[in-house]
Design a protein around this motif. Structure first.
Motif, PDB file in Angstrom:
ATOM      1  N   VAL A  53      15.897  23.025  15.728  1.00  0.00           N
ATOM      2  CA  VAL A  53      14.532  22.753  16.228  1.00  0.00           C
ATOM      3  C   VAL A  53      13.886  22.281  14.692  1.00  0.00           C
ATOM      4  CG1 VAL A  53      14.007  25.219  15.388  1.00  0.00           C
ATOM      5  CG2 VAL A  53      12.868  23.531  17.470  1.00  0.00           C
ATOM      6  N   ARG A  54      12.910  20.974  15.388  1.00  0.00           N
ATOM      7  CA  ARG A  54      12.140  20.472  14.564  1.00  0.00           C
ATOM      8  C   ARG A  54      10.475  21.193  15.374  1.00  0.00           C
ATOM      9  NH1 ARG A  54      10.366  14.463  12.364  1.00  0.00           N
ATOM     10  NH2 ARG A  54      12.115  15.011  10.865  1.00  0.00           N
ATOM     11  N   LEU A  55      10.048  21.508  14.802  1.00  0.00           N
ATOM     12  CA  LEU A  55       8.227  22.067  14.858  1.00  0.00           C
ATOM     13  C   LEU A  55       7.565  20.841  14.335  1.00  0.00           C
ATOM     14  CD1 LEU A  55       8.714  25.355  14.338  1.00  0.00           C
ATOM     15  CD2 LEU A  55       9.087  24.042  17.088  1.00  0.00           C
ATOM     16  N   LEU A  56       6.554  20.364  14.633  1.00  0.00           N
ATOM     17  CA  LEU A  56       5.563  19.343  14.640  1.00  0.00           C
ATOM     18  C   LEU A  56       4.572  18.757  14.280  1.00  0.00           C
ATOM     19  CD1 LEU A  56       5.568  15.637  12.790  1.00  0.00           C
ATOM     20  CD2 LEU A  56       5.647  15.033  14.836  1.00  0.00           C
ATOM     21  N   ALA A  57       3.660  19.413  13.510  1.00  0.00           N
ATOM     22  CA  ALA A  57       2.374  19.779  13.867  1.00  0.00           C
ATOM     23  C   ALA A  57       1.373  17.951  13.217  1.00  0.00           C
ATOM     24  CB  ALA A  57       1.614  20.468  13.018  1.00  0.00           C
ATOM     25  N   SER A  58       0.207  18.401  13.002  1.00  0.00           N
ATOM     26  CA  SER A  58      -0.477  16.951  13.240  1.00  0.00           C
ATOM     27  C   SER A  58       0.262  16.194  11.819  1.00  0.00           C
ATOM     28  CB  SER A  58      -2.411  17.331  13.240  1.00  0.00           C
ATOM     29  OG  SER A  58      -2.479  17.842  12.190  1.00  0.00           O
ATOM     30  N   ASP A  59       0.025  17.388  10.347  1.00  0.00           N
ATOM     31  CA  ASP A  59       0.109  17.127   8.921  1.00  0.00           C
ATOM     32  C   ASP A  59       1.484  16.959   8.130  1.00  0.00           C
ATOM     33  OD1 ASP A  59      -0.976  18.852   8.991  1.00  0.00           O
ATOM     34  OD2 ASP A  59      -2.530  18.335   7.328  1.00  0.00           O
ATOM     35  N   THR A  60       2.460  18.583   8.996  1.00  0.00           N
ATOM     36  CA  THR A  60       3.683  18.862   8.864  1.00  0.00           C
ATOM     37  C   THR A  60       4.499  19.155   9.174  1.00  0.00           C
ATOM     38  OG1 THR A  60       1.851  20.150   7.225  1.00  0.00           O
ATOM     39  CG2 THR A  60       4.139  21.022   6.984  1.00  0.00           C
ATOM     40  N   VAL A  61       5.647  18.868   9.505  1.00  0.00           N
ATOM     41  CA  VAL A  61       7.614  18.858  10.416  1.00  0.00           C
ATOM     42  C   VAL A  61       7.887  20.075   9.354  1.00  0.00           C
ATOM     43  CG1 VAL A  61       8.343  17.073   9.124  1.00  0.00           C
ATOM     44  CG2 VAL A  61       8.953  17.553  11.550  1.00  0.00           C
ATOM     45  N   ALA A  62       8.548  20.853  10.758  1.00  0.00           N
ATOM     46  CA  ALA A  62       9.421  21.617   9.879  1.00  0.00           C
ATOM     47  C   ALA A  62      10.841  21.742  10.813  1.00  0.00           C
ATOM     48  CB  ALA A  62       9.195  23.634  10.177  1.00  0.00           C
ATOM     49  N   ASP A  63      11.716  21.360   9.865  1.00  0.00           N
ATOM     50  CA  ASP A  63      13.284  21.503  10.527  1.00  0.00           C
ATOM     51  C   ASP A  63      14.382  22.354  10.044  1.00  0.00           C
ATOM     52  OD1 ASP A  63      12.525  19.135  11.221  1.00  0.00           O
ATOM     53  OD2 ASP A  63      13.646  17.430   9.483  1.00  0.00           O
ATOM     54  N   LEU A  64      14.795  23.236  11.426  1.00  0.00           N
ATOM     55  CA  LEU A  64      15.953  24.266  10.741  1.00  0.00           C
ATOM     56  C   LEU A  64      16.364  23.951  10.978  1.00  0.00           C
ATOM     57  CD1 LEU A  64      16.096  27.438  11.408  1.00  0.00           C
ATOM     58  CD2 LEU A  64      16.145  27.243  13.234  1.00  0.00           C
ATOM     59  N   ARG A  65      17.501  23.978   9.951  1.00  0.00           N
ATOM     60  CA  ARG A  65      19.253  23.752  10.061  1.00  0.00           C
ATOM     61  C   ARG A  65      20.456  25.123  10.428  1.00  0.00           C
ATOM     62  NH1 ARG A  65      17.268  19.547   7.449  1.00  0.00           N
ATOM     63  NH2 ARG A  65      17.297  18.022   7.402  1.00  0.00           N
ATOM     64  N   GLY A  66      20.873  25.641  10.709  1.00  0.00           N
ATOM     65  CA  GLY A  66      22.441  26.446  10.214  1.00  0.00           C
ATOM     66  C   GLY A  66      22.016  27.578  11.344  1.00  0.00           C
ATOM     67  N   PRO A  67      20.480  28.396  11.538  1.00  0.00           N
ATOM     68  CA  PRO A  67      20.481  29.725  11.455  1.00  0.00           C
ATOM     69  C   PRO A  67      21.632  29.861  12.990  1.00  0.00           C
ATOM     70  CG  PRO A  67      20.051  28.252  13.122  1.00  0.00           C
ATOM     71  CD  PRO A  67      20.268  26.717  12.432  1.00  0.00           C
ATOM     72  N   THR A  68      21.197  31.270  12.551  1.00  0.00           N
ATOM     73  CA  THR A  68      22.669  32.216  13.271  1.00  0.00           C
ATOM     74  C   THR A  68      21.919  33.015  14.728  1.00  0.00           C
ATOM     75  OG1 THR A  68      23.355  33.662  11.624  1.00  0.00           O
ATOM     76  CG2 THR A  68      23.372  34.886  13.571  1.00  0.00           C
ATOM     77  N   ALA A  69      20.721  32.472  14.419  1.00  0.00           N
ATOM     78  CA  ALA A  69      19.993  32.634  16.066  1.00  0.00           C
ATOM     79  C   ALA A  69      18.850  31.950  15.935  1.00  0.00           C
ATOM     80  CB  ALA A  69      19.556  34.108  16.035  1.00  0.00           C
ATOM     81  N   CYS A  70      18.454  31.117  16.996  1.00  0.00           N
ATOM     82  CA  CYS A  70      16.699  30.815  17.548  1.00  0.00           C
ATOM     83  C   CYS A  70      17.183  30.963  18.357  1.00  0.00           C
ATOM     84  CB  CYS A  70      17.099  28.895  16.932  1.00  0.00           C
ATOM     85  SG  CYS A  70      15.788  28.024  17.319  1.00  0.00           S
ATOM     86  N   GLU A  71      16.129  31.472  19.622  1.00  0.00           N
ATOM     87  CA  GLU A  71      16.139  31.293  20.840  1.00  0.00           C
ATOM     88  C   GLU A  71      14.075  31.647  20.797  1.00  0.00           C
ATOM     89  OE1 GLU A  71      18.072  34.952  22.542  1.00  0.00           O
ATOM     90  OE2 GLU A  71      17.187  36.524  20.176  1.00  0.00           O
ATOM     91  N   VAL A  72      13.818  30.755  22.795  1.00  0.00           N
ATOM     92  CA  VAL A  72      12.462  31.673  23.066  1.00  0.00           C
ATOM     93  C   VAL A  72      12.632  32.928  23.728  1.00  0.00           C
ATOM     94  CG1 VAL A  72      11.044  30.550  24.327  1.00  0.00           C
ATOM     95  CG2 VAL A  72      12.272  29.110  22.945  1.00  0.00           C
ATOM     96  N   LEU A  73      11.742  33.737  23.409  1.00  0.00           N
ATOM     97  CA  LEU A  73      11.648  35.126  23.627  1.00  0.00           C
ATOM     98  C   LEU A  73       9.946  35.395  24.267  1.00  0.00           C
ATOM     99  CD1 LEU A  73      13.458  37.185  21.215  1.00  0.00           C
ATOM    100  CD2 LEU A  73      14.267  35.894  22.978  1.00  0.00           C
ATOM    101  N   GLN A  74       9.878  36.041  25.487  1.00  0.00           N
ATOM    102  CA  GLN A  74       8.950  36.789  25.940  1.00  0.00           C
ATOM    103  C   GLN A  74       8.651  37.643  24.470  1.00  0.00           C
ATOM    104  OE1 GLN A  74       7.164  35.657  29.218  1.00  0.00           O
ATOM    105  NE2 GLN A  74       8.686  34.250  29.432  1.00  0.00           N
ATOM    106  N   PRO A  75       7.408  38.861  24.945  1.00  0.00           N
ATOM    107  CA  PRO A  75       6.799  39.375  24.126  1.00  0.00           C
ATOM    108  C   PRO A  75       7.353  40.445  24.245  1.00  0.00           C
ATOM    109  CG  PRO A  75       5.018  38.480  24.978  1.00  0.00           C
ATOM    110  CD  PRO A  75       6.110  37.714  26.045  1.00  0.00           C
ATOM    111  N   GLU A  76       7.869  41.244  25.395  1.00  0.00           N
ATOM    112  CA  GLU A  76       9.112  42.399  25.904  1.00  0.00           C
ATOM    113  C   GLU A  76       9.699  42.376  24.822  1.00  0.00           C
ATOM    114  OE1 GLU A  76       9.076  40.288  29.419  1.00  0.00           O
ATOM    115  OE2 GLU A  76       7.131  40.554  28.147  1.00  0.00           O
TER     116      GLU A  76
END
Length: 322
Positions: A145-168
């Motif tokens: 996953v790549r998260l891109l803001a206006s002047d900074t970017v973060a790239d994630l490689r090789g995680p054990t878990a990466c998921e979108v969750l609801q608050p609960e």
């Protein structure tokens, strides 16, 4: 595997450079395309860590949960011009002492004097890379996953878990985790840890690695905490005195704070300034027993023992910890 201090430091980078900004999310690798589309174009509103897991909130309704596991790492690029931890802001990420003095190293300039956008890799070790010619840089390798803001970017490689969750769902995950000294109320956290550990017949050397009992402790901190307490790693939790368990919690709170401030798992106290600087620069000089199998104990001179416990290497002194 990154331990608690590393995950807290990574999360603070997100708090400093991403929270409050609209984020373009993508999955260059393709394996997280669906999840990335759910948070693409949303504002990041919070970033927090509990133990070895981190949670990034988007528009107060969706969360990205990440567990780096054994192989995961975040690469930041762009406007990474200041460390997110106050004590280290005057020097190189992960290589400053508690007074902010920079350890000389021509290969890793101070973040406070970067100027041009740079790369920064954050996992168990933090490394500052080359200046960027263009922004954002092209994704390199299998970027989940790549998260891109206006002047900074973060790239994630090789995680054990990466998921979108609801608050609960986030609350359900956190509810299963043991207390984290940087998250929980100190008294409540201590009580939860002690009450859980003292009921177990499991060896204390395994209990400290159980993320349902206490969050954030990995192989390094486990070995060092036990040695600092002069505690036999094989002793069942139910036979460890309550006051000793309380002292373990207090020491974990202290060491975690040091780790977040310095970016290093510094576990030796009372060092001279010269020895402290050397310890920050060399892992072999900053631990009592970890990774010292066969070497003399720093206290009694007995060779340090290494054995495998639950698939992980356990280091201890057979004299001082019995």
């Amino acid at each position: 595997m990154p331990e608690g201090h590393s995950v807290h430091r990574i999360t603070r980078q997100f708090a400093l450079h991403f929270v409050g900004k609209t984020i373009a999310a993508s999955s260059p690798q393709g394996r997280f395309a669906g999840g990335a589309s759910e948070i693409d174009g949303l504002e990041m509103t919070d970033a927090k860590a509990v133990g070895k897991q981190m949670f990034l909130e988007f528009d107060h309704r969706l969360w990205l949960r990440v567990h780096l596991g054994m192989y995961g790492a975040w690469d930041f690029a762009g406007n990474i011009t200041a460390d997110a931890t106050t004590a280290s802001a005057g020097g190189r990420m992960g290589q400053t002492n508690q007074r902010g003095t920079v350890v000389p190293d021509d290969n890793e300039p101070s973040l406070s004097s970067i100027g041009a956008p740079r790369r920064l890799r954050m996992a168990e070790q933090e490394r500052l890379g080359e200046a960027l010619d263009t922004f954002p840089p092209e994704p390199i390798g299998a970027v989940r996953v790549r998260l891109l803001a206006s002047d900074t970017v973060a790239d994630l490689r090789g995680p054990t878990a990466c998921e979108v969750l609801q608050p609960e769902e986030v609350q359900a995950v956190i509810a299963k985790l043991g207390p984290d000294p940087l998250v929980d109320d100190p008294d409540e956290g201590r009580a939860r840890f002690v009450d859980a550990a003292i009921k177990k017949a499991t060896p204390i050397g395994l209990i400290l690695m159980d993320q349902n009992v206490v969050s954030g402790i990995g192989n390094v901190y486990r070995a060092e905490l036990l040695f600092r307490a002069r505690l036999d790693p094989h002793k069942p939790g139910k036979l460890v005195p309550r006051e000793t368990l309380e002292e373990l919690w207090a020491d974990w709170t202290y060491l975690l704070g040091v780790g977040v401030s310095t970016g290093q798992m510094m576990t030796m106290d009372g060092l001279s300034h010269e020895d402290y600087v050397n310890a920050l620069a060399r892992r072999d000089d900053r631990h009592w027993v970890y990774h010292r199998a066969g070497k003399p104990c720093r206290v009694c001179g007995t060779p340090i023992v290494m054995e495998v416990a639950a698939g992980r290497k356990l280091y201890f002194c057979p004299v001082d910890q019995t």
